[in-house]
Design a protein around this motif. Structure first.
Motif, PDB file in Angstrom:
ATOM      1  N   ALA A 307       0.829  -1.210   0.000  1.00  0.00           N
ATOM      2  CA  ALA A 307       0.000   0.000   0.000  1.00  0.00           C
ATOM      3  C   ALA A 307       0.863   1.259   0.000  1.00  0.00           C
ATOM      4  CB  ALA A 307      -0.924  -0.011   1.208  1.00  0.00           C
ATOM      5  N   LEU A 308       1.906   1.275   0.822  1.00  0.00           N
ATOM      6  CA  LEU A 308       2.735   2.473   0.941  1.00  0.00           C
ATOM      7  C   LEU A 308       3.518   2.748  -0.344  1.00  0.00           C
ATOM      8  CD1 LEU A 308       3.665   4.802   2.676  1.00  0.00           C
ATOM      9  CD2 LEU A 308       5.347   3.275   3.749  1.00  0.00           C
ATOM     10  N   TRP A 309       4.055   1.706  -0.969  1.00  0.00           N
ATOM     11  CA  TRP A 309       4.742   1.914  -2.245  1.00  0.00           C
ATOM     12  C   TRP A 309       3.780   2.476  -3.285  1.00  0.00           C
ATOM     13  CZ3 TRP A 309       9.497   2.761  -2.753  1.00  0.00           C
ATOM     14  CH2 TRP A 309      10.497   2.024  -2.097  1.00  0.00           C
ATOM     15  N   ASN A 310       2.539   1.996  -3.272  1.00  0.00           N
ATOM     16  CA  ASN A 310       1.572   2.482  -4.264  1.00  0.00           C
ATOM     17  C   ASN A 310       1.234   3.948  -4.058  1.00  0.00           C
ATOM     18  OD1 ASN A 310       0.161   0.639  -6.387  1.00  0.00           O
ATOM     19  ND2 ASN A 310       0.600  -0.729  -4.662  1.00  0.00           N
ATOM     20  N   VAL A 311       1.006   4.363  -2.824  1.00  0.00           N
ATOM     21  CA  VAL A 311       0.644   5.769  -2.614  1.00  0.00           C
ATOM     22  C   VAL A 311       1.853   6.681  -2.833  1.00  0.00           C
ATOM     23  CG1 VAL A 311      -1.271   5.216  -1.080  1.00  0.00           C
ATOM     24  CG2 VAL A 311       0.978   5.658  -0.090  1.00  0.00           C
ATOM     25  N   ARG A 312       3.045   6.171  -2.571  1.00  0.00           N
ATOM     26  CA  ARG A 312       4.237   6.971  -2.870  1.00  0.00           C
ATOM     27  C   ARG A 312       4.447   7.101  -4.372  1.00  0.00           C
ATOM     28  NH1 ARG A 312       8.908   5.473   1.678  1.00  0.00           N
ATOM     29  NH2 ARG A 312       7.876   6.591   3.390  1.00  0.00           N
ATOM     30  N   GLN A 313       4.181   6.041  -5.109  1.00  0.00           N
ATOM     31  CA  GLN A 313       4.299   6.101  -6.563  1.00  0.00           C
ATOM     32  C   GLN A 313       3.440   7.219  -7.139  1.00  0.00           C
ATOM     33  OE1 GLN A 313       3.186   2.314  -8.192  1.00  0.00           O
ATOM     34  NE2 GLN A 313       5.303   1.716  -8.566  1.00  0.00           N
ATOM     35  N   THR A 314       2.232   7.318  -6.629  1.00  0.00           N
ATOM     36  CA  THR A 314       1.255   8.236  -7.211  1.00  0.00           C
ATOM     37  C   THR A 314       1.170   9.566  -6.475  1.00  0.00           C
ATOM     38  OG1 THR A 314      -0.427   7.026  -5.937  1.00  0.00           O
ATOM     39  CG2 THR A 314      -0.137   6.412  -8.232  1.00  0.00           C
ATOM     40  N   GLY A 315       2.053   9.787  -5.497  1.00  0.00           N
ATOM     41  CA  GLY A 315       2.146  11.072  -4.832  1.00  0.00           C
ATOM     42  C   GLY A 315       1.028  11.387  -3.872  1.00  0.00           C
ATOM     43  N   LEU A 316       0.421  10.358  -3.279  1.00  0.00           N
ATOM     44  CA  LEU A 316      -0.724  10.576  -2.389  1.00  0.00           C
ATOM     45  C   LEU A 316      -0.393  10.433  -0.904  1.00  0.00           C
ATOM     46  CD1 LEU A 316      -3.454   8.602  -4.383  1.00  0.00           C
ATOM     47  CD2 LEU A 316      -3.153  11.089  -4.262  1.00  0.00           C
ATOM     48  N   GLU A 317       0.864  10.191  -0.570  1.00  0.00           N
ATOM     49  CA  GLU A 317       1.214   9.887   0.814  1.00  0.00           C
ATOM     50  C   GLU A 317       0.895  11.035   1.772  1.00  0.00           C
ATOM     51  OE1 GLU A 317       5.018   8.279   3.457  1.00  0.00           O
ATOM     52  OE2 GLU A 317       5.300   8.901   1.379  1.00  0.00           O
ATOM     53  N   LYS A 318       0.897  12.263   1.306  1.00  0.00           N
ATOM     54  CA  LYS A 318       0.678  13.406   2.180  1.00  0.00           C
ATOM     55  C   LYS A 318      -0.808  13.694   2.419  1.00  0.00           C
ATOM     56  CE  LYS A 318       5.094  14.168   2.392  1.00  0.00           C
ATOM     57  NZ  LYS A 318       5.841  13.801   3.633  1.00  0.00           N
ATOM     58  N   GLN A 319      -1.674  12.986   1.725  1.00  0.00           N
ATOM     59  CA  GLN A 319      -3.108  13.201   1.912  1.00  0.00           C
ATOM     60  C   GLN A 319      -3.552  12.670   3.275  1.00  0.00           C
ATOM     61  OE1 GLN A 319      -5.307  14.677  -0.216  1.00  0.00           O
ATOM     62  NE2 GLN A 319      -3.659  15.143  -1.687  1.00  0.00           N
ATOM     63  N   PRO A 320      -4.256  13.486   4.093  1.00  0.00           N
ATOM     64  CA  PRO A 320      -4.694  13.023   5.424  1.00  0.00           C
ATOM     65  C   PRO A 320      -5.517  11.742   5.392  1.00  0.00           C
ATOM     66  CG  PRO A 320      -4.947  15.397   5.235  1.00  0.00           C
ATOM     67  CD  PRO A 320      -4.581  14.905   3.874  1.00  0.00           C
ATOM     68  N   ALA A 321      -6.387  11.602   4.420  1.00  0.00           N
ATOM     69  CA  ALA A 321      -7.217  10.398   4.344  1.00  0.00           C
ATOM     70  C   ALA A 321      -6.374   9.155   4.087  1.00  0.00           C
ATOM     71  CB  ALA A 321      -8.264  10.552   3.247  1.00  0.00           C
ATOM     72  N   VAL A 322      -5.327   9.310   3.286  1.00  0.00           N
ATOM     73  CA  VAL A 322      -4.411   8.202   3.009  1.00  0.00           C
ATOM     74  C   VAL A 322      -3.614   7.856   4.262  1.00  0.00           C
ATOM     75  CG1 VAL A 322      -2.354   7.533   1.713  1.00  0.00           C
ATOM     76  CG2 VAL A 322      -4.276   8.607   0.532  1.00  0.00           C
ATOM     77  N   GLN A 323      -3.121   8.873   4.941  1.00  0.00           N
ATOM     78  CA  GLN A 323      -2.362   8.644   6.172  1.00  0.00           C
ATOM     79  C   GLN A 323      -3.212   7.954   7.234  1.00  0.00           C
ATOM     80  OE1 GLN A 323      -0.830  12.502   7.240  1.00  0.00           O
ATOM     81  NE2 GLN A 323       0.852  12.394   5.756  1.00  0.00           N
ATOM     82  N   GLU A 324      -4.500   8.305   7.277  1.00  0.00           N
ATOM     83  CA  GLU A 324      -5.398   7.669   8.246  1.00  0.00           C
ATOM     84  C   GLU A 324      -5.505   6.174   7.989  1.00  0.00           C
ATOM     85  OE1 GLU A 324     -10.158   7.664   8.878  1.00  0.00           O
ATOM     86  OE2 GLU A 324      -9.205   9.642   8.855  1.00  0.00           O
TER      87      GLU A 324
END
Length: 486
Positions: A307-324
């Motif tokens: 999951a973390l590699w995927n959100v980092r690939q697409t630049g979503l890691e900083k989104q609060p909903a993703v972090q939650e």
């Protein structure tokens, strides 16, 4: 003495009656459905001899001067359990996935019966001598040991005696040499294991003190009269580049048919006495629940990583909903780890003088790991995104006509090119969405017992007196009030 991979391969009799996909298997070690997992089991044996992993997977027995398997060592100290956890991690690192039935997760079931020697002595002193000998043999000879537990069951509204008697494994006669059994058992890895602790399922014995269904023994998997009917394997059905886990760590489940198999008396651990069968059912996972639950910890790590590699690939890691969502996965992971760590730190001396993990913490940790797994897999799917179910296969990426288009739309930046993106999505698909993923989810829910039995184990081992005494004091209840039997 600790075995090599070749020792293990040589131990698999060539004439085993193994069937898969409607055909008899000529060579388990080379058949496409079995070769990856048999090779991995052989690899684990070899790791115990190699410089980088020998000290993790084996130890020097001070009494004999021989090297033995850490997995089979009787746990007597906290350090023994710490060593066992490290050995499991080393095996899972090598597998690059989760493998459960490779020996360490099932040998602990014999230790539970080792704790019941006083009860076995009341039944027949031969049985307690048998379990001591087999526990010692597991340490010295290092067999690939699995566990045969679940029967086909049939109509569970009826007693086994009131339907086809073979629905539950039972004794059909005694001989001078042993007992003859008939029936069937489901068991993962049976077709390529050396021995199994075969025991009764949860059964309705009624009020009978003696029952031919209350039998437990060590089964030699090369014994005459055994037939292995295996489910279709995931390995070999699709290309490894598209389904890496299916082709690397699939463990083949088997319906083992006992067609009048003779069990020597020296391998019988209990027979006919329902008290002994009830005891082993109640304490069966006293030790083995720990390595079983640790597999869920590794599964959590794989889900977090994918999951973390995927959100980092697409630049979503900083989104609060993703972090939650990532934090929820982390809480699940650390909850399992906390239960395992605390169960060892607060370990208790068992009736047989071993160190067993603190039982309430261990069983509640198992419930957490198994009941929350479906929700955590769905969280990981959300984070990986919809591309895990719609991405074309590797052949399309390699084809000169279609490859350039996929290269264009799957490349994200200079660090994440299409091929790495494809590999990650293929891994996540196999981990979370494939038929293998669905099988793994069901396996983790039921492999040690169904969820209601997990909760029953918690009920039997939780300290109910603590909360009762707390409220007695807080509410100023009189001493006449009793809590009853929890």
């Amino acid at each position: 003495m600790i075995r090599t991979g070749q020792d293990y391969l040589d131990s698999l009799a060539a004439d085993r009656d193994v069937w898969v996909d409607g055909e008899r298997v000529k060579d388990i070690a080379t058949h496409p459905a079995f070769a990856p997992i048999v090779g991995l089991r052989a690899r684990i044996y070899d790791m115990a001899h190699e410089a980088g992993t020998s000290d993790v997977l084996s130890y020097l027995d001070e009494r004999t001067g021989e090297r033995n398997s850490v997995a089979n060592k009787l746990p007597k100290t906290q350090q023994d359990w710490v060593d066992k956890r490290a050995a499991i991690d080393a095996v899972l690192d090598e597998a690059r996935g989760v493998v459960t039935r490779v020996g360490d997760e099932t040998v602990g079931e014999m230790w539970s019966l080792y704790d019941g020697q006083d009860m076995l002595n009341e039944v027949d002193s031969r049985f307690s001598a048998n379990i001591r000998r087999h526990v010692d043999r597991a340490v010295r000879e290092d067999p690939f040991h699995v566990s045969a537990n679940t029967d086909p069951k049939g109509d569970r509204s009826k007693r086994p005696q009131d339907q086809d008697p073979d629905m539950l494994l039972h004794v059909v006669r005694e001989t001078d040499s042993g007992i003859v059994v008939r029936g069937a058992k489901y068991e993962t890895a049976a077709a390529y294991a050396n021995q199994a602790f075969t025991k009764p399922t949860i059964a309705n014995w009624g009020d009978a003190e003696l029952s031919d269904y209350a039998v437990g023994f060590i089964l030699d998997m090369n014994a005459r009269g055994l037939k292995y009917l295996c489910r279709s394997g995931f390995a070999g059905r699709r290309k490894p580049e598209d389904y890496p886990l299916s082709n690397r760590v699939d463990e083949v489940d088997t319906l083992v048919i006992f067609d009048d198999v003779e069990i020597p008396w020296e391998d019988v651990l209990f027979y006919r006495h329902t008290r002994a069968a009830t005891y082993i059912r109640a304490t069966l996972h006293r030790y083995s629940a720990l390595p079983f639950t640790q597999r869920n910890l590794r599964l959590a790590d794989l889900m977090i990583g994918a999951a973390l590699w995927n959100v980092r690939q697409t630049g979503l890691e900083k989104q609060p909903a993703v972090q939650e969502k990532l934090a929820q996965l982390a809480c699940y992971r650390e909850g399992i780890n906390a239960h395992l760590t605390a169960a060892i730190a607060m370990g208790q001396t068992s009736p047989g003088g071993l160190l067993m993990p603190e039982q309430s913490l261990l069983y509640t940790g198992r419930v957490l790991a198994t009941t929350q797994l479906p929700a955590m897999m769905h969280l990981a799917r959300e984070l990986c995104g919809g591309q895990i179910c719609i991405t074309p296969d590797a052949a399309s990426f390699a084809n000169p006509d279609t490859g350039p288009w996929l290269e264009k739309y799957y490349s994200i930046n200079e660090n994440w090119v299409a091929e790495d993106r494809r590999k990650l999505l293929a891994f996540a698909r196999d981990l979370l969405n494939s038929d293998y993923a669905g099988h793994r989810l069901t396996f983790q829910l039921f492999a040690q017992s169904p969820p209601f039995a997990h909760l029953a184990a918690v009920y039997r081992n939780f300290d109910w007196d603590g909360p009762l005494d707390l409220v007695r004091s807080a509410a100023d209840l009189s001493d006449r009030v009793t809590g009853g039997a929890a």
